[in-house]
Scaffold this motif. Structure first.
Motif, PDB file in Angstrom:
ATOM      1  N   ASP A 150     -60.884  23.401  -2.130  1.00  0.00           N
ATOM      2  CA  ASP A 150     -62.060  24.234  -1.486  1.00  0.00           C
ATOM      3  C   ASP A 150     -61.156  25.509  -1.403  1.00  0.00           C
ATOM      4  O   ASP A 150     -60.217  25.539  -0.728  1.00  0.00           O
ATOM      5  CB  ASP A 150     -62.258  23.495  -0.208  1.00  0.00           C
ATOM      6  N   PRO A 151     -61.582  26.552  -1.984  1.00  0.00           N
ATOM      7  CA  PRO A 151     -61.000  28.119  -1.857  1.00  0.00           C
ATOM      8  C   PRO A 151     -60.857  28.521  -0.568  1.00  0.00           C
ATOM      9  O   PRO A 151     -59.980  29.129  -0.140  1.00  0.00           O
ATOM     10  CB  PRO A 151     -61.949  28.979  -2.644  1.00  0.00           C
ATOM     11  N   ILE A 152     -61.898  27.899   0.431  1.00  0.00           N
ATOM     12  CA  ILE A 152     -61.721  28.379   1.719  1.00  0.00           C
ATOM     13  C   ILE A 152     -60.341  28.271   2.491  1.00  0.00           C
ATOM     14  O   ILE A 152     -59.717  29.201   3.154  1.00  0.00           O
ATOM     15  CB  ILE A 152     -62.814  27.762   2.952  1.00  0.00           C
ATOM     16  N   PHE A 153     -59.371  27.052   2.074  1.00  0.00           N
ATOM     17  CA  PHE A 153     -58.219  26.621   2.708  1.00  0.00           C
ATOM     18  C   PHE A 153     -57.168  27.638   2.109  1.00  0.00           C
ATOM     19  O   PHE A 153     -56.209  28.004   2.739  1.00  0.00           O
ATOM     20  CB  PHE A 153     -57.839  25.423   2.154  1.00  0.00           C
ATOM     21  N   LYS A 154     -57.483  28.338   0.955  1.00  0.00           N
ATOM     22  CA  LYS A 154     -56.281  29.398   0.129  1.00  0.00           C
ATOM     23  C   LYS A 154     -56.600  30.478   1.313  1.00  0.00           C
ATOM     24  O   LYS A 154     -55.699  30.976   1.814  1.00  0.00           O
ATOM     25  CB  LYS A 154     -56.803  29.779  -1.066  1.00  0.00           C
ATOM     26  N   ASP A 155     -57.746  31.038   1.736  1.00  0.00           N
ATOM     27  CA  ASP A 155     -57.894  32.016   3.046  1.00  0.00           C
ATOM     28  C   ASP A 155     -57.177  31.601   4.236  1.00  0.00           C
ATOM     29  O   ASP A 155     -56.613  32.518   4.710  1.00  0.00           O
ATOM     30  CB  ASP A 155     -59.239  32.402   3.008  1.00  0.00           C
ATOM     31  N   LEU A 156     -57.757  30.226   4.575  1.00  0.00           N
ATOM     32  CA  LEU A 156     -57.139  30.080   5.853  1.00  0.00           C
ATOM     33  C   LEU A 156     -55.763  29.798   5.834  1.00  0.00           C
ATOM     34  O   LEU A 156     -55.239  30.256   7.180  1.00  0.00           O
ATOM     35  CB  LEU A 156     -57.886  28.677   6.205  1.00  0.00           C
ATOM     36  N   LEU A 157     -55.069  29.336   4.895  1.00  0.00           N
ATOM     37  CA  LEU A 157     -53.664  29.167   5.090  1.00  0.00           C
ATOM     38  C   LEU A 157     -52.925  30.353   4.723  1.00  0.00           C
ATOM     39  O   LEU A 157     -51.788  30.537   5.116  1.00  0.00           O
ATOM     40  CB  LEU A 157     -53.258  28.003   4.288  1.00  0.00           C
ATOM     41  N   GLY A 158     -53.435  31.094   3.795  1.00  0.00           N
ATOM     42  CA  GLY A 158     -52.903  32.486   3.412  1.00  0.00           C
ATOM     43  C   GLY A 158     -52.214  32.071   1.930  1.00  0.00           C
ATOM     44  O   GLY A 158     -51.656  30.703   1.762  1.00  0.00           O
ATOM     45  N   GLU A 159     -51.900  32.975   1.260  1.00  0.00           N
ATOM     46  CA  GLU A 159     -51.542  32.744  -0.066  1.00  0.00           C
ATOM     47  C   GLU A 159     -49.963  32.220  -0.085  1.00  0.00           C
ATOM     48  O   GLU A 159     -49.876  31.135  -0.964  1.00  0.00           O
ATOM     49  CB  GLU A 159     -51.604  34.239  -0.827  1.00  0.00           C
ATOM     50  N   PRO A 160     -49.043  32.621   0.737  1.00  0.00           N
ATOM     51  CA  PRO A 160     -47.608  32.113   0.628  1.00  0.00           C
ATOM     52  C   PRO A 160     -47.742  30.565   0.981  1.00  0.00           C
ATOM     53  O   PRO A 160     -47.228  29.764   0.072  1.00  0.00           O
ATOM     54  CB  PRO A 160     -46.835  32.806   1.645  1.00  0.00           C
ATOM     55  N   TYR A 161     -48.515  30.321   2.222  1.00  0.00           N
ATOM     56  CA  TYR A 161     -48.315  28.929   2.474  1.00  0.00           C
ATOM     57  C   TYR A 161     -49.098  27.885   1.263  1.00  0.00           C
ATOM     58  O   TYR A 161     -48.718  26.889   1.062  1.00  0.00           O
ATOM     59  CB  TYR A 161     -49.088  28.603   3.611  1.00  0.00           C
ATOM     60  N   TYR A 162     -50.270  28.440   0.853  1.00  0.00           N
ATOM     61  CA  TYR A 162     -50.949  27.695  -0.096  1.00  0.00           C
ATOM     62  C   TYR A 162     -50.129  27.323  -1.330  1.00  0.00           C
ATOM     63  O   TYR A 162     -50.060  26.392  -1.727  1.00  0.00           O
ATOM     64  CB  TYR A 162     -52.229  28.439  -0.333  1.00  0.00           C
ATOM     65  N   SER A 163     -49.525  28.393  -1.680  1.00  0.00           N
ATOM     66  CA  SER A 163     -48.850  28.360  -2.992  1.00  0.00           C
ATOM     67  C   SER A 163     -47.677  27.438  -2.776  1.00  0.00           C
ATOM     68  O   SER A 163     -47.110  26.369  -3.687  1.00  0.00           O
ATOM     69  CB  SER A 163     -47.947  29.725  -3.584  1.00  0.00           C
ATOM     70  N   LYS A 164     -46.973  27.423  -1.572  1.00  0.00           N
ATOM     71  CA  LYS A 164     -46.009  26.775  -1.404  1.00  0.00           C
ATOM     72  C   LYS A 164     -46.331  25.128  -1.473  1.00  0.00           C
ATOM     73  O   LYS A 164     -45.581  24.242  -2.049  1.00  0.00           O
ATOM     74  CB  LYS A 164     -45.132  26.874   0.048  1.00  0.00           C
ATOM     75  N   LEU A 165     -47.371  24.889  -0.743  1.00  0.00           N
ATOM     76  CA  LEU A 165     -48.083  23.535  -0.617  1.00  0.00           C
ATOM     77  C   LEU A 165     -48.205  22.959  -2.293  1.00  0.00           C
ATOM     78  O   LEU A 165     -47.794  21.833  -2.383  1.00  0.00           O
ATOM     79  CB  LEU A 165     -49.403  23.635   0.041  1.00  0.00           C
ATOM     80  N   VAL A 166     -48.769  23.821  -2.900  1.00  0.00           N
ATOM     81  CA  VAL A 166     -49.072  23.332  -4.266  1.00  0.00           C
ATOM     82  C   VAL A 166     -47.735  23.022  -5.070  1.00  0.00           C
ATOM     83  O   VAL A 166     -47.558  21.898  -5.627  1.00  0.00           O
ATOM     84  CB  VAL A 166     -49.891  24.465  -5.238  1.00  0.00           C
ATOM     85  N   GLU A 167     -46.889  23.941  -4.736  1.00  0.00           N
ATOM     86  CA  GLU A 167     -45.438  23.507  -5.479  1.00  0.00           C
ATOM     87  C   GLU A 167     -44.814  22.390  -5.143  1.00  0.00           C
ATOM     88  O   GLU A 167     -44.446  21.632  -5.687  1.00  0.00           O
ATOM     89  CB  GLU A 167     -44.611  24.884  -5.042  1.00  0.00           C
ATOM     90  N   ASP A 168     -44.988  22.278  -3.689  1.00  0.00           N
ATOM     91  CA  ASP A 168     -44.273  21.124  -3.114  1.00  0.00           C
ATOM     92  C   ASP A 168     -44.866  19.810  -3.395  1.00  0.00           C
ATOM     93  O   ASP A 168     -44.147  18.824  -3.819  1.00  0.00           O
ATOM     94  CB  ASP A 168     -44.406  21.173  -1.273  1.00  0.00           C
ATOM     95  N   ILE A 169     -46.284  19.782  -3.361  1.00  0.00           N
ATOM     96  CA  ILE A 169     -46.755  18.430  -3.944  1.00  0.00           C
ATOM     97  C   ILE A 169     -46.559  18.263  -5.242  1.00  0.00           C
ATOM     98  O   ILE A 169     -46.332  16.961  -5.506  1.00  0.00           O
ATOM     99  CB  ILE A 169     -48.369  18.646  -3.733  1.00  0.00           C
ATOM    100  N   GLU A 170     -46.604  19.236  -6.047  1.00  0.00           N
ATOM    101  CA  GLU A 170     -46.312  18.889  -7.783  1.00  0.00           C
ATOM    102  C   GLU A 170     -44.930  18.341  -7.793  1.00  0.00           C
ATOM    103  O   GLU A 170     -44.706  17.307  -8.257  1.00  0.00           O
ATOM    104  CB  GLU A 170     -46.194  20.321  -8.373  1.00  0.00           C
ATOM    105  N   LEU A 171     -43.886  18.913  -7.087  1.00  0.00           N
ATOM    106  CA  LEU A 171     -42.532  18.464  -7.021  1.00  0.00           C
ATOM    107  C   LEU A 171     -42.465  16.836  -6.400  1.00  0.00           C
ATOM    108  O   LEU A 171     -41.857  16.100  -7.297  1.00  0.00           O
ATOM    109  CB  LEU A 171     -41.687  19.159  -6.222  1.00  0.00           C
TER     110      LEU A 171
END
Ligand code: G4P
Length: 531
Positions: free
Chosen positions: A215-236
Motif C-alpha cells: 500500500d503506497p500509503i506506508f511509503k509516505d507514512l514511514l518515509g522513503e529511507p525507512y521504507y527502502s531499508k525495510l524492502v532491502e532488509d526483507i529481501e536479504l
C-alpha cells in the motif's frame, strides 16, 4: 474416543504452560502484566508491577520477602485467552535467582526468551537458555524495548547464534531501530503494523494500524529511507535467512523472533496470538523409562517446587505439582513415590492470575499447589496407577558455597533435621566432606539469598543458630567418569572433593581455571555441571 477422553483431549490441546526467561530488567514483569491484560485477567496494567514493588499479594508470607520487597520463590498464574488456557510459570531473577528458577523450567512445555533490544543476550538468559536447551524446550524470543534505540537487528540474530547457538526466524521485522521506532513488518501476512505510543505505559489494550506493505500509503507514512531499508532488509532476510520451520521450532533448534515493546503494549498481542498458535500443548513426560502420555486414563504429576512457611504459625508448606496425565480431582487418592503409600489430595489450590483458589478439577499442564505437612520432596511423583518414579529433575550448578554448623553443638539433632528438610525441599544442596562428621556440612546454592533464607528458617523453625562461613568456591562439577581413586586426583590446592546426598563425588572449584587444570592433568576425568 469416548466422551470423557474427548473432553480431556480438548483440555490438553488448549493448554499452554510456559516460563519467561530473561535477565533482570529486560521487562519480564511488564510483559507478564501485559499478557494478563490481553487475557482479560487484569483490567489495568500496573497491578503486577505494584506487586513487585510492595510484594504483598501472592506471597507476602515470608518475613525475608517483606523486609527485602522481593519474591523468594516463584509463583504460577493461570488465565484464559480466546479458547486457550495459559499457565505462566514465574522464574525469579535478581538476588532471588535460585535452583527453583531452573526447576521451574522442568515443569514448562516451552519458554519465552525475553531480551532487551539494546542489551542483547545477557548472563542470566544464557544460564536459563542452557537448561531449556538441555530439556529440548521450544523457545520463542521476544525482543523488547524497541521503542528505544536498540542493537541492529541482524547483529541481534547473529548474537543469538554466536552466544546461544540457536538459529532464528524473525516473524516480524522492526522499522526504525535507532530510537525512532515506526513499527514492524509482519513477514507472514506481508503487513506493516504501525507503532502507537499511548504515553501511559500501555495501561490499556491498544489497537494498531495495519496494512499491506504494498500500500503506497506506508511509503509516505514511514518515509522513503525507512521504507527502502525495510524492502532491502526483507529481501536479504528472505534470501540469506533461515526459512520458517515449525518442526525445528518445536525441537528447540530454531527460535521465532518477535519485536515489540511491552511497556507500550506494542507487539504484545501479535506475539501472544502467534505464540499460542505455534507453541506445544502439554507433552508426554518420562517417568523412569516409562513414557506417560497426557491423554492417559491414569493421573500422574510430579512435585517441582516446595514453598515453605506459607503461614509461620502453622509451619505448613505448599508443594507445587505439575500435572502430566489424566484428570486431577480434589480429594483423589494417589500413590506417593517416596513412601509408596496412598495419600489423599485434599485442599488443592490453583493460581488464577493473582489469587489462589481451591481447585476441583485440573488437567495436564496445570500446576496445583498441595498442602504439605512435610511429606513431599522435590521430584516426588504422584500417580493413580501404581508407583511411578519421576527422574526428570536434575541438580543444577550451585554458584555459592558455605560451611555450616550449629553454633550450639547441643542442637546437632535439630540442625541435622533442618538441613535435611531444606535439602529435600530443594532450597539448598548439601555436600559432605569425607573425614568430617555430621556436625558440619558444605552447602551450595544457586543464589546467595538462599543462605539468608537458610539461616532465617533454621533459627525460626528449628531453633538453631548457624555458624556459616562463606567459601570462595564458585563452581560445582559432578564427576561422571574417572580412571582412578578420587582421593588421588591431581587438583589445585583450593579444590575440594565432596559427596552429594546421593553419594556422588563432586569437585568444588574456585574458578574456571582450576576446572581446566583438573581436566588437563587427570586423564579420563569427566565432569558435568548438571546431574
Ligand atoms: P524485569 O521484571 O525483567 O526485571 O523488568 P521490568 O518489567 O520491571 O522492567 C524493567 C524496566 O524496564 C522498567 O522500568 C520498565 O518500565 C522498563 N520497560 C519494560 N518494557 C519496556 C519497553 O518496552 N520499553 C521501555 N522503554 N521500557 C520498558 P523502571 O524505570 O524500572 O520502572 P518504571 O518506572 O517504568 O515502572
Amino acid at each position: 474416543m469416548n466422551i470423557v477422553k474427548d473432553a480431556l483431549n480438548r483440555e490438553i490441546e488448549r493448554r499452554r504452560t510456559f516460563a519467561i526467561i530473561s535477565h533482570p530488567d529486560a521487562g519480564k514483569t511488564t510483559l507478564t502484566e501485559k499478557l494478563l491484560l490481553y487475557g482479560g485477567a487484569i483490567h489495568m496494567a500496573g497491578s503486577v508491577k505494584a506487586r513487585k514493588a510492595s510484594h504483598h499479594a501472592v506471597s507476602d508470607w515470608m518475613e525475608i520477602e517483606k523486609q527485602r520487597g522481593i519474591s523468594v520463590t516463584s509463583s504460577v498464574m493461570q488465565f484464559n485467552y480466546n479458547n486457550y488456557c495459559i499457565n505462566i510459570l514465574d522464574t525469579p531473577g535478581h538476588q532471588d535467582f535460585s535452583e527453583d528458577t531452573y526447576r521451574t523450567l522442568v515443569a514448562a512445555d516451552s519458554a519465552v526468551m525475553l531480551i532487551d533490544g539494546a542489551k542483547g543476550v545477557e548472563n542470566q538468559t544464557i544460564k536459563l537458555f542452557q537448561v531449556c536447551k538441555m530439556r529440548g524446550l521450544p523457545i520463542f524470543t521476544f525482543i523488547n524495548k524497541m521503542d528505544r534505540a536498540s542493537k541492529d537487528t541482524f547483529s541481534l540474530m547473529q548474537e543469538l547464534e554466536d552466544v546461544l547457538g540457536i538459529r532464528s526466524y524473525p516473524m516480524n521485522w522492526p522499522i526504525g531501530t535507532d530510537g525512532d521506532f515506526k513499527g514492524v513488518y509482519n513477514r507472514m501476512l506481508r503487513q506493516i503494523v504501525l507503532f502507537t505510543n499511548d504515553k501511559a505505559h500501555g495501561q490499556a489494550i491498544i489497537n494498531s494500524t495495519k496494512g499491506s506493505v504494498d500500500d503506497p500509503i506506508f511509503k509516505d507514512l514511514l518515509g522513503e529511507p525507512y521504507y527502502s531499508k525495510l524492502v532491502e532488509d526483507i529481501e536479504l532476510l528472505d534470501v540469506a535467512g533461515d526459512s520458517f520451520n515449525l518442526k525445528k521450532i518445536l525441537k528447540g533448534e530454531l527460535t521465532p523472533i518477535f519485536f515489540g515493546s511491552a511497556m507500550t503494549n506494542f507487539g504484545v498481542e501479535l506475539f501472544l496470538e502467534e505464540f499460542l498458535n505455534m507453541s506445544p500443548h502439554p507433552r508426554e513426560q518420562l517417568f523412569g523409562d516409562k513414557i506417560i502420555e497426557p491423554l492417559s486414563n491414569d493421573f500422574s504429576g510430579f512435585i517441582f517446587k516446595i514453598q515453605a512457611n506459607m503461614n509461620p504459625n502453622h509451619r505448613d508448606r505448599l508443594a507445587f505439582m505439575r500435572i502430566c496425565s489424566g484428570v486431577f480431582e480434589r480429594g483423589m487418592q494417589v500413590f506417593h513415590s517416596k513412601t509408596g503409600k496412598p495419600i489423599r489430595l485434599a485442599q488443592p489450590q490453583q493460581f488464577m492470575a493473582q489469587e489462589r483458589e481451591i481447585v476441583d478439577l485440573a488437567y495436564p499442564g496445570d500446576i496445583v499447589g498441595l498442602f504439605d505437612p512435610g511429606i513431599f520432596s522435590i521430584g516426588d511423583a504422584l500417580s493413580t496407577n501404581g508407583n511411578l518414579i519421576f527422574t526428570g529433575i536434575p541438580s543444577f550448578p550451585a554458584e555459592h558455597f558455605a560451611r555450616v554448623a550449629a553454633k550450639d553443638t547441643m542442637k546437632r539433632k535439630q540442625f541435622l533435621k533442618g538441613i535435611t528438610q531444606l535439602a529435600e525441599e530443594g532450597a539448598i544442596q548439601v555436600y559432605k566432606q569425607p573425614d568430617i562428621g555430621i556436625e558440619e556440612f558444605i552447602i551450595g546454592a544457586v543464589g546467595v539469598l538462599q543462605f539468608e533464607v537458610l539461616e532465617y528458617r533454621l533459627r525460626n523453625e528449628y531453633g538453631v543458630d548457624l555458624k556459616l562461613t562463606n567459601l570462595n568456591h564458585r563452581h560445582a562439577r559432578w564427576i561422571t567418569d574417572i580412571s582412578g581413586n578420587p582421593d588421588e586426583l591431581n587438583i589445585t590446592s583450593t579444590t575440594l572433593i565432596v559427596k552429594d546426598t546421593r553419594d556422588n563425588f563432586v569437585l568444588l572449584f574456585e574458578n574456571e581455571w582450576s576446572i581446566q587444570w583438573a581436566l588437563d592433568r587427570n586423564k579420563g576425568l569427566s565432569l558435568r555441571n548438571i546431574l
